[in-house]
Design an enzyme around this catalytic site. Structure first.
Site, PDB file in Angstrom:
ATOM      1  N   SER A   1      37.929  36.033  37.002  1.00 48.11           N
ATOM      2  CA  SER A   1      38.537  37.019  36.111  1.00 48.11           C
ATOM      3  C   SER A   1      38.733  36.451  34.698  1.00 48.11           C
ATOM      4  O   SER A   1      37.771  36.020  34.093  1.00 48.11           O
ATOM      5  CB  SER A   1      39.850  37.508  36.719  1.00 48.11           C
ATOM      6  OG  SER A   1      40.284  38.643  36.046  1.00 48.11           O
TER       7      SER A   1
ATOM      8  N   ASP B   1      35.186  39.982  34.101  1.00 49.17           N
ATOM      9  CA  ASP B   1      34.705  40.762  35.261  1.00 49.17           C
ATOM     10  C   ASP B   1      35.015  42.255  35.119  1.00 49.17           C
ATOM     11  O   ASP B   1      34.849  43.027  36.056  1.00 49.17           O
ATOM     12  CB  ASP B   1      35.242  40.198  36.579  1.00 49.17           C
ATOM     13  CG  ASP B   1      36.740  40.375  36.735  1.00 49.17           C
ATOM     14  OD1 ASP B   1      37.470  40.192  35.743  1.00 49.17           O
ATOM     15  OD2 ASP B   1      37.185  40.701  37.854  1.00 49.17           O
TER      16      ASP B   1
ATOM     17  N   ASP C   1      37.574  44.319  34.772  1.00 47.95           N
ATOM     18  CA  ASP C   1      38.600  45.152  35.408  1.00 47.95           C
ATOM     19  C   ASP C   1      39.836  45.291  34.520  1.00 47.95           C
ATOM     20  O   ASP C   1      40.790  45.959  34.898  1.00 47.95           O
ATOM     21  CB  ASP C   1      38.975  44.635  36.811  1.00 47.95           C
ATOM     22  CG  ASP C   1      39.483  43.214  36.807  1.00 47.95           C
ATOM     23  OD1 ASP C   1      39.500  42.574  35.739  1.00 47.95           O
ATOM     24  OD2 ASP C   1      39.867  42.736  37.891  1.00 47.95           O
TER      25      ASP C   1
ATOM     26  N   ASP D   1      37.737  41.959  30.039  1.00 49.19           N
ATOM     27  CA  ASP D   1      37.734  40.572  30.497  1.00 49.19           C
ATOM     28  C   ASP D   1      36.378  40.291  31.181  1.00 49.19           C
ATOM     29  O   ASP D   1      35.555  41.201  31.324  1.00 49.19           O
ATOM     30  CB  ASP D   1      38.965  40.293  31.382  1.00 49.19           C
ATOM     31  CG  ASP D   1      38.874  40.897  32.762  1.00 49.19           C
ATOM     32  OD1 ASP D   1      38.166  41.899  32.920  1.00 49.19           O
ATOM     33  OD2 ASP D   1      39.508  40.360  33.686  1.00 49.19           O
TER      34      ASP D   1
END
Ligand code: MG
Length: 453
Positions: free
Chosen positions: A99, A245, A247, A243
């Site tokens: 993340s 990834d 999400d 970010d």
């Protein structure tokens, strides 16, 4: 969560620094354990980290060794992988992403067959299997195969465009000019296609999905200076940051003003509730502006422990119309129950298109509080939970909530002190009418924590 050889192991997976804890062997062991628990076809996606490909093959090996087939969607956003996983023909999903952690980190994030992250009991079973080397290894003629699937992002976008709140023709008619900073993460695997479908004029910053993050990848205002400048320079309608990834979503107004990641969910909540009144689920650290907005339309707000899975499970249970976390994590249950920046983007563009207002005007229309988010670094050896518990004992006779660490509630402010699930740190978050008040609260409690540690 337990700590083992510089790894953060929790029910949602295993996280560590490459070369100093997280190795291909560890990834393979967790994949073997996961595949033993969820036999069938397992979706594997990754963000853009340099270590992603190395870990991907280790995960494939582990899954195939216990007889699972792999559905390789390769570079993909976390919400995309979750959406593919929840299809009934898939046994589960593994995402390779740390993340917003810096580039030397990576992690295996483990999904349940329904596309939500693993629940406590499911996660404990995986960890027990790893600890006991308890894997259902199969003979040579039963090992799994790899299937490549290249339409994951396309299906994700189609699902967003088909949402009842999204009027594609209306958004297309606005030809929004948008600057977007992908921080060289997985955003490049989905956002260009999303903007094309919505008729936007995108200007990308850091679009190369090479895992070489040019700045701290957390989409918080202090990291978005280049984006703010680019919004002004291009005279854009909006700036967006995701970010690595994809999400979490942060917004920058047409004036180049980063709104702060709390306001992504505040604005999306205001829009969604105005169209479909109902209940909201957020975590304990999310701004109280959410309560003010829900009150206006008569919706209830449920607060959970921090962590996407806690919010997701509650949202599913009560049938929330909107949910999420104040870190820019928007959950729109009509699409799926997971944090999803692409759906957050589509909902914000719909809000701008339908209201005819720019981002500054929309931002000015919601209640404002000042929030300070700080942290105290402890190292892997410290017992962060014990420290927070001691603090809770000290404040036991005040108005407190100990569902997740310690939250102290005052008349027009609050402070939340909790051990992080993902890093060896204690988070200290305060919200008050002014920055000075919030900051003063944080300093008092940081000193208390240091005295205990
Ligand atoms: Mg993320």
């Amino acid at each position: 969560m337990k700590e083992l050889k510089n790894l953060m192991i929790s029910v949602s997976g295993v996280r560590g620094i490459i070369g100093d804890g997280l190795t291909p062997e560890i990834a393979m062991q967790f994949a073997q354990a996961y595949g033993s628990e969820f036999p069938g076809r397992v979706v594997v996606g990754r963000d853009s980290r340099v270590s992603g490909e190395m870990l991907k093959y280790a995960v494939w090996s582990g899954l195939m060794a216990v007889g699972c087939d792999v559905l390789d969607i390769d570079l993909a956003s976390t919400p995309t992988t979750a959406l593919v996983t929840e299809r009934p023909d898939h046994a589960g999903g593994i995402i390779l992403t740390a993340s917003h952690n810096p580039k030397q980190w990576n992690a295996l994030k483990l999904l349940a067959p329904d596309g939500l992250f693993l629940r406590q009991k499911q996660g404990e079973k995986i960890v027990n299997r790893v600890e006991n080397a308890d894997y259902n290894l199969v003979a040579w003629d039963k090992i799994g195969r790899v299937h490549v699937f290249q339409h994951a992002a396309e299906q994700h976008i189609d699902a967003i465009l088909n949402l009842s709140l999204i009027d594609v023709d209306l958004i297309r008619s606005k030809k929004f000019k948008i600057v977007i900073d992908c921080c060289n993460g997985a955003g490049a695997a989905i956002l260009p296609q999303l903007f094309a479908a919505l008729g936007c004029v995108p200007i990308f910053l850091n679009q190369e999905p090479n895992g070489l993050f040019p700045r701290n990848p957390e989409p918080v205002p202090e990291n978005l200076g280049d984006l703010s400048r680019a919004v002004l320079e291009h005279n854009a309608d909006l700036g967006l940051a995701v970010d690595p990834d994809v999400d979490r979503l942060a917004l920058v107004s047409e004036e180049g003003n980063p709104l702060g990641e709390e306001y992504t969910l505040v604005l999306v909540t205001k829009f969604v509730l105005s169209k479909t009144p109902g209940d909201v689920v957020v975590n304990l650290s999310t701004t109280r502006a959410i309560d003010d907005i829900a009150k206006q339309v008569g919706g209830r707000v449920f607060r959970t422990k921090v962590g996407e899975i806690n919010v997701a499970v509650k949202a599913k249970q009560i049938g929330a119309v909107i949910a999420g976390e104040g870190n820019g994590g928007v959950i729109y249950p009509e699409l799926h129950i997971g944090r999803d920046a692409p759906v957050g983007i589509a909902l914000m563009l719909q809000y701008m298109a339908e209201s005819g207002k720019n981002m500054s005007a929309l931002h000015a229309s919601v209640p404002h509080y000042s929030m300070i988010k700080d942290k105290i670094e402890l190292g892997f050896a410290a017992d962060a939970r014990a420290i927070v518990n001691k603090l809770a004992e000290q404040h036991a006779d005040e108005n407190i909530n100990t569902l997740d660490g310690l939250k102290l509630l005052y008349e027009n402010s609050w402070i939340h002190i909790r051990a992080s699930n993902t890093e060896p740190i204690i988070r200290v978050i305060a919200e008050a009418p002014t920055t000075e008040q919030a900051s003063a609260m944080v300093e008092v409690f940081k000193k208390k924590v240091k005295d205990f540690s």
